[in-house]
Design a protein around this motif. Structure first.
Motif, mmCIF file in Angstrom:
data_model
loop_
_atom_site.group_PDB
_atom_site.id
_atom_site.type_symbol
_atom_site.label_atom_id
_atom_site.label_comp_id
_atom_site.label_asym_id
_atom_site.label_seq_id
_atom_site.Cartn_x
_atom_site.Cartn_y
_atom_site.Cartn_z
ATOM 1 N N GLY A 312 12.495 3.198 4.116
ATOM 2 C CA GLY A 312 12.363 2.233 4.765
ATOM 3 C C GLY A 312 12.759 2.129 6.118
ATOM 4 O O GLY A 312 11.938 0.524 6.598
ATOM 5 N N SER A 315 10.612 3.089 11.377
ATOM 6 C CA SER A 315 9.325 2.604 11.002
ATOM 7 C C SER A 315 8.619 3.154 11.797
ATOM 8 O O SER A 315 7.642 3.215 12.379
ATOM 9 C CB SER A 315 8.496 1.713 10.778
ATOM 10 N N LYS A 317 6.792 5.918 13.071
ATOM 11 C CA LYS A 317 5.628 6.782 12.570
ATOM 12 C C LYS A 317 4.856 6.097 12.304
ATOM 13 O O LYS A 317 4.007 6.314 13.152
ATOM 14 C CB LYS A 317 5.732 7.762 11.322
ATOM 15 N N VAL A 318 4.444 4.837 12.373
ATOM 16 C CA VAL A 318 3.610 4.070 12.397
ATOM 17 C C VAL A 318 4.123 3.265 12.844
ATOM 18 O O VAL A 318 3.393 1.586 12.988
ATOM 19 C CB VAL A 318 3.695 3.328 10.829
ATOM 20 N N TRP A 347 4.791 2.860 4.512
ATOM 21 C CA TRP A 347 5.976 3.975 5.055
ATOM 22 C C TRP A 347 7.595 3.438 4.556
ATOM 23 O O TRP A 347 6.949 2.580 3.263
ATOM 24 C CB TRP A 347 6.616 3.523 6.524
ATOM 25 N N LYS A 350 7.618 8.807 0.446
ATOM 26 C CA LYS A 350 6.449 8.508 0.324
ATOM 27 C C LYS A 350 6.257 8.782 -1.446
ATOM 28 O O LYS A 350 5.598 8.199 -2.096
ATOM 29 C CB LYS A 350 5.993 9.986 0.674
ATOM 30 N N GLY A 354 5.484 4.823 -0.212
ATOM 31 C CA GLY A 354 5.464 4.665 1.749
ATOM 32 C C GLY A 354 4.864 5.820 2.300
ATOM 33 O O GLY A 354 4.081 5.469 3.294
ATOM 34 N N ASP A 355 3.411 6.578 0.954
ATOM 35 C CA ASP A 355 2.289 7.022 1.507
ATOM 36 C C ASP A 355 1.559 6.841 0.729
ATOM 37 O O ASP A 355 0.848 7.108 -0.686
ATOM 38 C CB ASP A 355 2.652 8.812 1.501
#
Length: 454
Positions: A312, A315, A317-318, A347, A350, A354-355
């Motif tokens: 993590g 971050s 992507k978010v 995030w 996953k 995380g997803d």
């Protein structure tokens, strides 16, 4: 002898005849027996009464009324634990899960009364009693046996656990440690001479003690945070210390963050600390950690992360969604941020939560989030619970959804969750070997009061 009235916030009162030489702890024990609930503290005129002082020393007179706070039930576990402990409202403790790592407390059950706090190394548990003493159980090598320091364990105020040792803060600000030496269970003379410790945090194998002066003292495995020499001159006016599995981050009074320990686990925050970096650790409000990364909420509600990418630490992507964030929670390898609008942003790995795509549409009006090693559980404003992440680690709660009504508290172990509902019932799910099955104790896991713990 004097007559003392004890009053609860609920309006219940009781009167006791007590000798002036009896202690505040004695009065608290009598109140606990009378009300049949745990008593957290006693006060008069807004002044807290010290347990070890006698009634004459605290200035109690005939006919005085003392106010008592009720200790409500609290679930205890950790990402490395394979068992749960429940501190009941009457100060007694129930345990379940893997018997060899603390799930079986029968050996010390007769000592577990008047319990104020419980912590776990993952393989052993330790409880602080109202008397200030400590009771341990579980794997003896990893904290389940405190006999070597038992004479020191008086007037214990707080406990902290690494993955194989405990550290206790005593009433005079000193520290006592026990457990495996390779997990911080031994400390130097300099640590033993400390007398102003107010908090302790731990990585997997090291401890960091925060002193009242704002300085930090560390011990344990040096590459996992036990040596802070490289940043010691920066560790001034420290307000809080946060830990991943192998690194520490200190939040300073001016809103900056200083980190040390293994670089892979977040011990190097230079990528977000330099003035030339796009995101900087300035005006930090709070910090949360997964096993190998950190996430800091800034005063403007944005989030800055660093550490291992697959834990993590990245971050990006978010990033656009991380605004107006009020709280961040972490599983072992992922993060979940709750925004002020009640939405959740996730995030990291996953497979560790995380997803949240499968439940994203329903993740609204989220009040709080808790985690196991590889899954998350969110309590909604309606009292419902939504889970995601690895199914066998508690990410699938479908088998108990009908029971998860009006949930008020959740706690995760390594691969399971336990929840306290408003009706006082405890509901468990996830891996039975990690406490995901509480059916053998179902009759005892009833009529439970709650409070949020950690």
């Amino acid at each position: 002898m004097i007559l003392v009235h004890v009053a609860l916030l609920s309006g219940q009162t009781a009167a006791f005849r007590a000798a002036l030489e009896s202690t505040v702890a004695d009065l608290r024990d009598r109140a606990r027996e009378e009300f049949q609930v745990g008593i957290g503290s006693l006060s008069i005129g807004g002044r807290l009464l010290e347990s070890k002082q006698n009634l004459e020393e605290v200035g109690l007179a005939d006919g005085d009324t003392v106010h008592a706070t009720v200790q409500q039930a609290c679930l205890v576990s950790s990402h490395t634990a394979r068992a749960f402990a429940l501190i009941r409202s009457d100060g007694r403790v129930l345990t379940w899960g893997h018997p060899d790592t603390g799930g079986n407390s029968s050996r010390v059950q007769d000592q577990l009364h008047g319990v104020k706090e419980v912590q776990t190394t993952g393989r052993a548990f330790a409880a602080v009693l109202a008397s200030g003493g400590v009771v341990c159980w579980g794997h003896e090598e990893f904290g389940g046996n405190s006999s070597k320091v038992q004479p020191l364990l008086r007037d214990v105020r707080r406990l902290c656990a690494s993955d194989g040792a405990f550290a206790a803060i005593l009433g005079d600000g000193r520290v006592a440690v026990w457990g495996d030496e390779y997990f911080g269970g031994q400390c130097s003379e300099a640590v033993r001479e400390l007398s102003d410790v107010i908090d302790i945090q731990a990585t997997e194998r090291a401890f960091a003690a925060l002193c009242r002066s704002g300085r930090v003292v560390t011990w344990g495995r040096s590459d996992l945070g036990g040596c802070s020499d490289s940043v010691q001159n920066q560790l001034q006016s420290v307000q809080e210390v946060i830990s991943s599995s192998g690194a520490f981050a200190a939040l300073l009074a001016d809103g900056r963050v200083v980190s040390w320990g293994h670089p892979y686990f977040g011990g190097d925050s230079s990528s977000v600390s330099s003035e030339c970096s796009e995101l900087t650790l300035q005006s930090v409000q709070s910090v949360e950690a997964s096993c190998g990364a950190f996430a800091a909420i800034l005063h403007d509600g944005s989030v800055v992360t660093w550490g291992a990418r697959y834990y993590g630490g990245d971050s990006s992507k978010v990033h656009a969604d991380l605004h107006n964030v009020r709280e961040v929670r972490a599983s072992g390898r992922a993060f979940a941020a709750i925004r002020h609008d009640g939405r959740v942003v996730t995030w990291g790995d996953k497979f560790s939560g995380g997803d949240c795509g499968a439940v994203r549409h329903d993740l609204q009006d989220v009040l709080q989030i808790q985690s196991s090693q590889k899954a998350f559980a969110a309590i909604l404003g309606s009292g419902r619970v939504l889970t995601w992440g690895e199914a066998s680690s508690g990410g699938d709660s479908s088998s108990v959804q009908e029971e998860l009504q009006n949930v008020r508290q959740i706690k995760g172990s390594q691969r399971a969750f336990a929840a306290i509902c408003e009706n006082g019932r405890v509901v468990c799910w996830g891996d039975p070997e990690c406490g995901g099955d509480g059916r053998m104790l179902q009759e005892q896991l009833q009529d439970v009061h709650f409070q949020r713990c950690g």
